[in-house]
Design an enzyme around this catalytic site. Structure first.
Site, PDB file in Angstrom:
ATOM      1  CE  LYS A   1      -1.512   2.403   3.278  1.00  0.00           C
ATOM      2  NZ  LYS A   1      -2.025   2.920   4.548  1.00  0.00           N
TER       3      LYS A   1
ATOM      4  CG  ASP B   1      -7.050   2.664   2.081  1.00  0.00           C
ATOM      5  OD1 ASP B   1      -7.864   2.258   1.223  1.00  0.00           O
ATOM      6  OD2 ASP B   1      -7.179   3.744   2.676  1.00  0.00           O
TER       7      ASP B   1
END
Ligand code: SF4
Length: 208
Positions: free
Chosen positions: A116, A134
């Site tokens: 991420k 996320d």
């Protein structure tokens, strides 16, 4: 195509993000590490405070860890993160001539940098085609039926198949904002959602 329609509608309501005004990859990298498990309204002031004193890998690598900890004390796990950004700064100086690498393989070698964070850096700092997943992106993509997945990694891969490549860089920014405002983890505001007509997960409230 569903994904294109979703991105198109969300771009209509959300103006360019905070990170679009930032051209410094090191700032984006540090800010994204600090943002892990921390809200934006805490991360952004903490990053600004840190960079008002230590604004480069050279400065952070040479800093007293306790000074860094004090400057970022409001973010979650601030001691761990202080150590990480010092270590990241040292690695950048030793192995990358003080520059943030612009490819995922090298980014993933840095401490505290997962997919991420690496994809956020590629997207926001380098404007490369990447999808940073996320919890908001993972949740909303599944609610909308863009993907049917169990993990953020699966979601990243699934979205890469259904979102046109030229739109990848917008996915994180738009779905994070939408997830904070409307499609929240608990009690999503389906009544006012501009994607409700597309969404198989919409919750219809019965009023008397
Ligand atoms: S209709 Fe509800 S569940 Fe679907 S995207 Fe909108 S807020 Fe989220």
């Amino acid at each position: 195509m569903l994904a294109s329609e979703v991105i198109s509608r969300l771009r209509g309501i959300y103006p360019p993000a905070f990170f679009e005004r930032i051209n410094d990859p090191f700032y984006v990298l540090v800010s994204t590490v600090l943002s892990q498990r921390t809200r934006d309204n805490v991360t952004i002031p903490a990053t600004e405070k840190l960079f008002s004193v230590y604004g480069s890998p050279q400065a952070i690598a040479a800093a007293d860890p306790e000074d860094i900890e004090k400057l970022i004390k409001d973010v979650g796990f601030h001691r761990v993160k202080a150590g990480r950004i010092i270590e990241i700064s040292r690695i950048l100086l030793e192995e990358y001539e003080g520059k943030v690498p612009d490819n995922i393989d090298d980014l993933l070698k840095l401490p505290g940098v997962g997919r991420k964070t690496a994809n956020c850096v590629l997207t926001y700092a380098f404007r490369k085609d990447a999808i940073a997943v996320d919890t908001h992106v993972h949740r909303i993509s599944n609610r909308l039926g863009l993907v049917t997945t169990n993990t953020p990694e699966e979601t990243e891969s699934g979205l890469e198949h259904v979102v046109p490549r030229q739109l990848w860089q917008y996915v994180n920014e738009l779905l994070v904002r939408f997830g904070q405002d409307v499609c929240r983890p608990i009690s999503p505001k389906c009544d006012v959602c501009l994607l409700a007509d597309l969404c198989p997960s919409r919750v219809i409230r019965i009023t008397e």
